[in-house]
Design an enzyme around this catalytic site. Structure first.
Site, PDB file in Angstrom:
ATOM      1  CG  ASN A  95      -2.051  -0.966   1.116  1.00  0.00           C
ATOM      2  OD1 ASN A  95      -2.122  -1.724   0.145  1.00  0.00           O
ATOM      3  ND2 ASN A  95      -2.918  -0.999   2.097  1.00  0.00           N
ATOM      4  CB  VAL A  96       0.353   4.591  -1.611  1.00  0.00           C
ATOM      5  CG1 VAL A  96      -0.861   5.117  -0.864  1.00  0.00           C
ATOM      6  CG2 VAL A  96       1.262   5.722  -2.034  1.00  0.00           C
ATOM      7  CE  LYS A  97      -1.838   1.878   6.129  1.00  0.00           C
ATOM      8  NZ  LYS A  97      -2.702   0.968   5.440  1.00  0.00           N
ATOM      9  N   GLY A  98       2.595   2.572   3.107  1.00  0.00           N
ATOM     10  CA  GLY A  98       3.861   1.927   3.439  1.00  0.00           C
ATOM     11  C   GLY A  98       4.049   1.522   4.886  1.00  0.00           C
TER      12      GLY A  98
END
Ligand code: B12
Length: 275
Positions: A152-155
């Site tokens: 996920n982009v939030k990492g």
């Protein structure tokens, strides 16, 4: 991931290293004073902890186990009934065992950690298209937090996940994906890499599921068309790639940039060097 045992042979010699003789150092655990050999151990026994007689028996059982494990002296510092038939214990005691640091085997990272811009650049110039990653939790495993941390982009741990890399296309299939569905989707997406998460280890489910997955890909696709197979989770031994039939295993605390750097190394740099 670190494994250790006296005289153990290295299953991943290309990635494993041992300390040299000059690092040879014997240490022992300590709890109260340096070198006192004290350790703390927690476990559950299938014994009740209700009446005072049951409690005494349960604690006696815990101490017997501790003694058989070489803890001498040992004391129960915490005991709690878990439902009517089980008791959870914490035992504190002394062991005589020594640790030889020169025999500690460490899996070393075999690829350089790259900045995000470099990762994108290498993909664009080598592939001329996006690198396709298909991810999933397979079997009955519904623990998606780990694979989401990577994808996920939030990492995770202050790093953006693979979705953040503009030269990657990420297909995250989520929880409880059946192996045939994963293979079919990976083929349909023409995946360069398949990332599988396995968190539940009861009855070695993570090992069985991973073997099933790698065998299914090998059966479905010829070697040159098979995506890179990567598995991750907190209780894997990173040295078991050959046994599990995967290209790479990532364990506890993995960060997205490590995975992105690995993918570039395995799918691009290594192939360029071989050509
Ligand atoms: C959150 C959680 C849940 C949530 C999951 C929610 C979700 N959407 O994920 C819920 C409540 C649903 C759940 C359910 C269950 N859980 Co649970 N759960 C946890 C818990 C507390 C945290 C797991 C977590 O999110 N960790 C944080 C992530 C970031 O860490 P991670 O998974 O290790 O991932 C990192 C690395 O391992 C790696 N990684 C992981 N996967 C991958 C994949 C790739 C490709 C790569 C490169 C890297 C990578 O990178 C990540 C980032 O560093 C753990 C205990 C714990 N403290 O760990 C128990 C735990 C995992 N659960 C456990 C159990 C038993 C269950 C249940 C069976 C309970 C029950 N009786 O119903 C069910 C099973 C459900 C199922 N079908 O799978 C046990 C597993 C024991 C075992 N030996 O297998 C644990 C260890 C708790 C315990 N001590 O008993 N659980």
């Amino acid at each position: 991931m670190t494994t250790a045992s006296a005289g153990q042979s290295l299953s991943g010699p290309e990635r494993a290293s041992q300390h040299s003789d000059q690092d040879r150092k014997i240490v022992r655990p300590y709890g109260d004073t340096t070198g006192d050999g004290r350790v703390q151990l927690s476990f559950t026994l299938p014994v009740p902890y209700g009446t005072s007689e049951q409690r005494a028996r349960a604690e006696g059982a815990a101490l017997q186990l501790a003694a058989k494990m070489g803890m001498d002296p040992a004391m129960v510092v915490h005991a709690k009934g878990m439902g009517p038939d089980f008791t959870f214990f914490i035992v504190y005691g002394r062991v005589a065992h020594l640790v030889d640091l020169s025999e500690v085997i460490v899996a070393e990272r075999e690829f350089p950690l790259l900045p995000a811009a470099e990762i994108n650049l290498r993909i664009r110039s080598a592939l001329g298209r996006k690198l396709v990653v298909v991810g999933a939790c397979i079997g009955t495993d519904a623990h998606t937090v780990g694979i989401d941390a990577i994808l996920n982009v939030k990492g995770h741990a202050g790093e953006k996940g693979l979705e953040y890399y503009r030269e990657m296309r990420i297909v995250n299939l989520g929880a409880q994906v059946a192996v045939p569905d994963l293979v079919a989707r990976a083929r349909a997406e023409q995946a360069d890499a398949v990332l599988v998460s396995q968190v539940v280890t009861q009855r070695d489910a993570h090992l069985h599921n991973t073997k099933e997955m790698s065998a299914a890909f090998r059966e479905a696709l010829p070697a040159e068309k098979r995506p890179l197979l990567v598995v991750g989770g907190p209780r894997f031994d990173e040295m078991m790639t050959a046994e599990l039939g995967v290209d790479r295993i990532f364990g506890r605390g993995t960060t997205p940039r490590e995975v992105a750097s690995y993918l570039v190394n395995a799918l691009i740099t290594t192939k360029q060097k071989a050509a």
